[in-house]
Write a protein that holds these residues in place. Structure first.
Motif, PDB file in Angstrom:
ATOM      1  N   ALA A 128       0.926  -1.326  -0.115  1.00 56.99           N
ATOM      2  CA  ALA A 128      -0.148  -0.034   0.172  1.00 56.99           C
ATOM      3  C   ALA A 128       0.878   1.274  -0.010  1.00 56.99           C
ATOM      4  CB  ALA A 128      -1.032   0.091   1.400  1.00 56.99           C
ATOM      5  N   GLU A 129       1.953   1.296   0.680  1.00 55.84           N
ATOM      6  CA  GLU A 129       2.966   2.325   0.795  1.00 55.84           C
ATOM      7  C   GLU A 129       3.617   2.648  -0.574  1.00 55.84           C
ATOM      8  OE1 GLU A 129       6.662   4.044   3.312  1.00 55.84           O
ATOM      9  OE2 GLU A 129       5.610   2.205   3.849  1.00 55.84           O
ATOM     10  N   ALA A 130       3.996   1.435  -1.383  1.00 60.41           N
ATOM     11  CA  ALA A 130       4.579   1.584  -2.341  1.00 60.41           C
ATOM     12  C   ALA A 130       3.763   2.199  -3.492  1.00 60.41           C
ATOM     13  CB  ALA A 130       5.186   0.133  -2.865  1.00 60.41           C
ATOM     14  N   PHE A 131       2.528   1.378  -3.441  1.00 62.19           N
ATOM     15  CA  PHE A 131       1.282   1.773  -4.459  1.00 62.19           C
ATOM     16  C   PHE A 131       1.240   3.457  -4.276  1.00 62.19           C
ATOM     17  CE2 PHE A 131      -2.902   2.808  -6.064  1.00 62.19           C
ATOM     18  CZ  PHE A 131      -3.110   2.014  -7.162  1.00 62.19           C
TER      19      PHE A 131
ATOM     20  N   THR B  34       6.657  -4.851  -4.949  1.00 62.40           N
ATOM     21  CA  THR B  34       5.911  -5.317  -3.811  1.00 62.40           C
ATOM     22  C   THR B  34       4.739  -6.497  -4.327  1.00 62.40           C
ATOM     23  OG1 THR B  34       4.676  -3.369  -3.485  1.00 62.40           O
ATOM     24  CG2 THR B  34       6.418  -3.385  -2.297  1.00 62.40           C
ATOM     25  N   LEU B  35       4.270  -5.942  -5.450  1.00 65.06           N
ATOM     26  CA  LEU B  35       3.244  -6.816  -6.062  1.00 65.06           C
ATOM     27  C   LEU B  35       4.021  -8.188  -6.363  1.00 65.06           C
ATOM     28  CD1 LEU B  35       1.157  -4.616  -8.214  1.00 65.06           C
ATOM     29  CD2 LEU B  35       0.377  -5.887  -6.039  1.00 65.06           C
ATOM     30  N   ALA B  36       5.221  -8.227  -6.763  1.00 66.11           N
ATOM     31  CA  ALA B  36       5.927  -9.440  -7.252  1.00 66.11           C
ATOM     32  C   ALA B  36       6.417 -10.306  -6.294  1.00 66.11           C
ATOM     33  CB  ALA B  36       7.239  -8.951  -8.048  1.00 66.11           C
ATOM     34  N   GLN B  37       6.581  -9.614  -4.847  1.00 64.02           N
ATOM     35  CA  GLN B  37       6.932 -10.185  -3.814  1.00 64.02           C
ATOM     36  C   GLN B  37       5.557 -11.074  -3.035  1.00 64.02           C
ATOM     37  OE1 GLN B  37       8.739  -7.493  -1.155  1.00 64.02           O
ATOM     38  NE2 GLN B  37      10.821  -7.952  -1.616  1.00 64.02           N
ATOM     39  N   ALA B  38       4.503 -10.137  -3.174  1.00 66.54           N
ATOM     40  CA  ALA B  38       3.236 -10.836  -2.853  1.00 66.54           C
ATOM     41  C   ALA B  38       2.999 -12.186  -3.653  1.00 66.54           C
ATOM     42  CB  ALA B  38       2.299  -9.783  -2.588  1.00 66.54           C
ATOM     43  N   ALA B  39       2.909 -11.881  -4.989  1.00 68.78           N
ATOM     44  CA  ALA B  39       2.348 -12.846  -5.638  1.00 68.78           C
ATOM     45  C   ALA B  39       3.256 -14.160  -5.697  1.00 68.78           C
ATOM     46  CB  ALA B  39       2.598 -12.295  -7.336  1.00 68.78           C
TER      47      ALA B  39
ATOM     48  N   GLN C 184      -9.868   0.997  -1.652  1.00 67.59           N
ATOM     49  CA  GLN C 184     -10.691   1.214  -3.095  1.00 67.59           C
ATOM     50  C   GLN C 184      -9.640   1.609  -3.993  1.00 67.59           C
ATOM     51  OE1 GLN C 184     -14.674   2.959  -3.507  1.00 67.59           O
ATOM     52  NE2 GLN C 184     -14.658   3.197  -1.323  1.00 67.59           N
ATOM     53  N   ALA C 185      -8.366   2.410  -3.607  1.00 59.72           N
ATOM     54  CA  ALA C 185      -7.449   2.891  -4.650  1.00 59.72           C
ATOM     55  C   ALA C 185      -6.783   1.701  -5.283  1.00 59.72           C
ATOM     56  CB  ALA C 185      -6.849   3.916  -4.045  1.00 59.72           C
ATOM     57  N   ASN C 186      -6.376   0.917  -4.164  1.00 57.82           N
ATOM     58  CA  ASN C 186      -5.206  -0.047  -4.434  1.00 57.82           C
ATOM     59  C   ASN C 186      -5.596  -1.605  -4.637  1.00 57.82           C
ATOM     60  OD1 ASN C 186      -5.299  -1.255  -1.790  1.00 57.82           O
ATOM     61  ND2 ASN C 186      -3.800   0.407  -1.107  1.00 57.82           N
ATOM     62  N   LEU C 187      -6.683  -1.841  -3.995  1.00 56.50           N
ATOM     63  CA  LEU C 187      -7.233  -3.241  -3.859  1.00 56.50           C
ATOM     64  C   LEU C 187      -7.120  -3.995  -5.211  1.00 56.50           C
ATOM     65  CD1 LEU C 187      -8.530  -5.626  -2.330  1.00 56.50           C
ATOM     66  CD2 LEU C 187     -10.790  -4.369  -2.591  1.00 56.50           C
TER      67      LEU C 187
END
Length: 251
Positions: free
Chosen positions: A169-172, A180-185, A206-209
């Motif tokens: 969320a912070e990076a977004f 961070t998305l690649a790490q989460a995935a 709502q912005a990042n979900l």
């Protein structure tokens, strides 16, 4: 399988506790969220009762049981009982939530901000996870996105992991969430390969979900409270929950 939306009611309780009394009413807020389409409710009763209290848990458990929806209780399984807080296991024994999410919070933490260290905590977690499962609870454990040891949650007996999404969320918000998305995935894939289902939560909005759910496959549940309650101050609780439902349904 679609992603379930569980609304965290902690911030409603913070507002109530700041003034004393019973308003805003936590149970009424929970019912409003369910009426608007939330799949379940989440609470994190802390030992210091800074927001959700033990009595709230019992009231919300009755609401969820009557409606046939899930109650998710979060907490530190290692925190000892004290006045006003019987301990997480005892509380779940009374409330019988559908899911318990174990988090490694210390008493003084403002909010959950890291996952378990399974090399350090795994042996101690194993009998506790078994005890929660014996109550009929599905057990999820809080993990850091990028944790190479996430599969060890399965060795502890957990059913699911909840990815800590604060760094995403912070990076977004800063405009660069790719890493961070690649790490989460990748963490989600490792967990799923070990037989664990994946939840997610913390600072989702709502912005990042939508971006998160598009990048991380097969997220079973998102738990959202702080952003949702903040957005509801402007748009209303019903409209805000319905907006979140549209996002998870589209994903």
């Amino acid at each position: 399988m679609s992603t379930a939306l569980s609304v965290n009611l902690n911030k409603i309780a913070v507002l109530r506790n700041s003034r004393g009394g019973s308003e805003p009413d936590v149970a009424r807020a929970g019912i409003a969220c369910l009426d608007a389409g939330a799949h379940g409710l989440t609470v994190h009763p802390r030992p210091d009762a800074r927001h959700i209290r033990e009595d709230d848990v019992h009231v919300l458990a009755a609401v969820c049981h009557a409606r046939g929806v899930e109650l998710n209780i979060e907490g530190n399984p290692f925190a000892p009982a004290r006045a006003g807080y019987p301990g997480l296991l005892a509380l779940c024994g009374q409330a019988r939530p559908a899911q318990v999410t174990l988090v490694p919070d210390g008493d003084g933490q403002l909010t959950s901000d890291h996952g378990f260290d399974f090399r350090r905590d795994g042996a101690a977690l194993r009998p506790l996870v078994a005890a929660f499962r014996a109550l009929g609870c599905r057990v999820s454990v809080f993990v850091d996105a990028g944790d190479p040891e996430v599969a060890r949650a399965a060795d502890c007996g957990a059913d699911r992991v909840e990815l800590y999404t604060g760094p995403f969320a912070e990076a977004f918000a800063a405009g660069d969430a790719a890493e961070t998305l690649a790490q989460a995935a990748a963490t989600a894939r490792r967990a799923q390969a070990a037989g664990l289902a994946v939840n997610a939560g913390h600072d989702l909005s709502q912005a990042n979900l939508g971006a998160f759910l598009a990048a991380v496959a097969d997220v079973r549940e998102v738990s959202i409270g702080h952003a949702l309650v903040g957005e509801a101050l402007y748009a209303g609780l019903d409209a805000t929950v319905r907006s979140y439902r549209r996002i998870v349904d589209a994903a």
